[in-house]
Motif scaffolding. Structure first.
Motif, PDB file in Angstrom:
ATOM      1  N   GLN A  15     -36.519 125.114  32.467  1.00  0.00           N
ATOM      2  CA  GLN A  15     -37.170 125.174  31.169  1.00  0.00           C
ATOM      3  C   GLN A  15     -36.109 125.415  30.095  1.00  0.00           C
ATOM      4  O   GLN A  15     -34.967 125.762  30.409  1.00  0.00           O
ATOM      5  N   LEU A  16     -36.482 125.210  28.833  1.00  0.00           N
ATOM      6  CA  LEU A  16     -35.500 125.216  27.757  1.00  0.00           C
ATOM      7  C   LEU A  16     -35.968 126.089  26.597  1.00  0.00           C
ATOM      8  O   LEU A  16     -37.114 125.989  26.154  1.00  0.00           O
ATOM      9  N   ALA A  17     -35.065 126.941  26.114  1.00  0.00           N
ATOM     10  CA  ALA A  17     -35.309 127.766  24.922  1.00  0.00           C
ATOM     11  C   ALA A  17     -34.165 127.580  23.948  1.00  0.00           C
ATOM     12  O   ALA A  17     -33.090 127.099  24.312  1.00  0.00           O
ATOM     13  N   ARG A  18     -34.391 127.967  22.696  1.00  0.00           N
ATOM     14  CA  ARG A  18     -33.314 127.921  21.707  1.00  0.00           C
ATOM     15  C   ARG A  18     -33.473 129.077  20.727  1.00  0.00           C
ATOM     16  O   ARG A  18     -34.573 129.622  20.539  1.00  0.00           O
ATOM     17  N   SER A  53     -45.767 128.514  27.162  1.00  0.00           N
ATOM     18  CA  SER A  53     -45.982 127.085  26.915  1.00  0.00           C
ATOM     19  C   SER A  53     -44.774 126.222  27.284  1.00  0.00           C
ATOM     20  O   SER A  53     -44.825 125.002  27.129  1.00  0.00           O
ATOM     21  N   ALA A  54     -43.690 126.834  27.745  1.00  0.00           N
ATOM     22  CA  ALA A  54     -42.481 126.077  28.053  1.00  0.00           C
ATOM     23  C   ALA A  54     -42.737 125.049  29.146  1.00  0.00           C
ATOM     24  O   ALA A  54     -43.367 125.344  30.160  1.00  0.00           O
ATOM     25  N   ALA A  55     -42.249 123.835  28.897  1.00  0.00           N
ATOM     26  CA  ALA A  55     -42.412 122.746  29.853  1.00  0.00           C
ATOM     27  C   ALA A  55     -41.233 122.727  30.830  1.00  0.00           C
ATOM     28  O   ALA A  55     -40.134 123.193  30.513  1.00  0.00           O
ATOM     29  N   THR A  56     -41.475 122.182  32.002  1.00  0.00           N
ATOM     30  CA  THR A  56     -40.403 121.972  32.972  1.00  0.00           C
ATOM     31  C   THR A  56     -39.746 120.634  32.675  1.00  0.00           C
ATOM     32  O   THR A  56     -40.394 119.594  32.758  1.00  0.00           O
ATOM     33  N   GLN A  98     -43.121 118.530  23.749  1.00  0.00           N
ATOM     34  CA  GLN A  98     -43.284 117.760  22.524  1.00  0.00           C
ATOM     35  C   GLN A  98     -42.524 118.384  21.350  1.00  0.00           C
ATOM     36  O   GLN A  98     -41.904 117.686  20.562  1.00  0.00           O
ATOM     37  N   TRP A  99     -42.596 119.718  21.267  1.00  0.00           N
ATOM     38  CA  TRP A  99     -41.940 120.404  20.156  1.00  0.00           C
ATOM     39  C   TRP A  99     -41.652 121.835  20.567  1.00  0.00           C
ATOM     40  O   TRP A  99     -41.874 122.237  21.724  1.00  0.00           O
ATOM     41  N   TRP A 100     -41.142 122.619  19.581  1.00  0.00           N
ATOM     42  CA  TRP A 100     -40.742 123.987  19.854  1.00  0.00           C
ATOM     43  C   TRP A 100     -41.851 124.963  19.496  1.00  0.00           C
ATOM     44  O   TRP A 100     -42.502 124.836  18.472  1.00  0.00           O
ATOM     45  N   THR A 101     -42.052 125.968  20.376  1.00  0.00           N
ATOM     46  CA  THR A 101     -43.100 126.957  20.181  1.00  0.00           C
ATOM     47  C   THR A 101     -42.538 128.348  20.463  1.00  0.00           C
ATOM     48  O   THR A 101     -41.568 128.480  21.217  1.00  0.00           O
ATOM     49  N   ARG A 102     -43.132 129.360  19.866  1.00  0.00           N
ATOM     50  CA  ARG A 102     -42.708 130.733  20.140  1.00  0.00           C
ATOM     51  C   ARG A 102     -43.311 131.264  21.436  1.00  0.00           C
ATOM     52  O   ARG A 102     -43.025 132.396  21.833  1.00  0.00           O
TER      53      ARG A 102
END
Length: 362
Positions: free
Chosen positions: A228-231, A257-260, A249-253
């Motif tokens: 998964q990916l965070a920034r 909800s993080a996608a694989t 699809q987009w970035w969320t807090r």
């Protein structure tokens, strides 16, 4: 003190059969990219750096890297003293440090290996444990740095607090978090607020800086999940509420909800931009098959390509932890470190995707 290292006994494809080939030998099966071993970097037969006599390091692993003021910081995991042995684990070892760090003055090319210029020490001739651990199995067995980054003058290490080693390739975490140093790695503080829970998908990470953000590619403790990916903005790296997670699809807090973005089974990993191929490269251990995999993508969020096999446990039994170097990513050669369990050391190798440039992304 003996250290329980069952996590490093890789799965079905990586049984302990023997040592890897010597420096300079190339190997390739039809479905592999092929590798060339450049050097063994840490103590052992033919090692480039005499870490045993210089810093009391007879065995260590990992060797992930980041840049700071023109130098390479190389960070190791569980580190042990003597005695020496061809099969490192055939004899008990003392002087267990959960982690340590070296500095490298980078050469123009890594073609002859990487010399460790100095080590963070706690006394002359002795590598220092950076992040303390209780060393109590079932409570806090060890504390392993999984990746590092520099933000201005401050150094950061992402670490995992290992509760207990389980079956090969599986372990449980108390939590993961960030530690920082303001004196070039001599002393470290574990931030009390920036903590991921033990079952988080960010128990282990690779960190990439791009376009004003730090990107965290995360996997849980162990080697059998997806990525998964965070920034986060670098100056907000200790602000948990400012991390955003890619939901496909987009970035969320919302971390939930993080996608694989890369499917299982992903072990220790690294990600770098390569200007020759004009692609992001991701390298990691596929534990059940005993393989090092390489994927590419035009964007950090993907889509990531199908994996190519870099090398396997047939060549390097008990292989793990491939980390692409932070420099020399502007040509066809892909330079990376890799650990081997039986002789318990860190190697430098190279591979290549192709001698032909990939079509630039749109």
């Amino acid at each position: 003190m003996n250290v329980n290292r069952r996590r490093l006994l890789v799965g079905a494809g990586g049984t302990l059969l023997g040592l890897g080939v010597g420096a300079g030998n190339a190997f390739a099966a039809p479905d592999q990219l092929g590798v060339t071993e450049i050097a063994r970097l840490t103590a052992g037969q033919g090692a480039l750096n005499a870490t045993d006599t210089k810093w009391g390091i007879h065995g260590t692993d990992l060797g992930h890297m980041f840049m700071h003021k023109g130098r390479i910081a190389m960070v190791f995991g569980d580190t042990l003293g003597g005695p020496a042995a061809d099969d490192f684990w055939s004899v008990p070892h003392e002087d267990w440090r959960s982690n340590c760090m070296a500095w490298i003055d980078p050469p123009s090319s890594p073609g002859k290996g990487l010399l460790l210029s100095e080590m963070v020490t706690d006394r002359p001739g002795h590598a220092k444990e950076l992040l303390s651990s209780k060393k109590v199995d079932g409570d806090e067995t060890t504390v392993i740095p999984t990746y590092g980054v520099a933000v201005r003058d401050r150094l950061f290490l992402h670490y995992m607090s290992v509760k207990q080693w389980g079956a090969p390739g599986h372990w449980t975490l108390n939590h993961s978090g960030l530690a920082y140093s303001d004196d070039n790695g001599q002393n470290w503080t574990k931030d009390k607020d920036l903590i991921w829970p033990g079952d988080s998908n960010f128990g282990q990470v690779a960190i990439v800086e791009s376009r004003g953000f730090l990107y965290f590619f995360g996997i849980p403790g162990g080697r059998y999940a997806g990525v998964q990916l965070a920034r986060v903005h670098p100056h907000r790296i200790l602000a948990h509420e400012d991390y955003e997670y890619w939901d496909g699809q987009w970035w969320t807090r919302s971390r939930a909800s993080a996608a694989t973005i890369v499917p299982p089974n992903v072990g220790e990993l690294s990600v770098r931009w390569n200007s020759y191929y004009r692609r992001w490269l991701m390298m990691y251990l596929d534990d059940p098959n005993g393989q090092i995999h390489l994927r590419t993508a035009a964007q950090l969020t993907g889509p990531w390509s199908d994996p190519k096999i870099v090398t396997t446990s047939a060549q390097y039994p008990s292989l793990y932890s491939p980390y692409i170097t932070p420099l020399w990513n502007d040509g066809p050669d892909i330079w990376f470190t890799m650990s081997v369990f039986r002789s318990y050391g860190v190697l430098l190798l190279r591979t290549s995707l192709s001698r032909t440039r990939t079509t630039p992304p749109a």
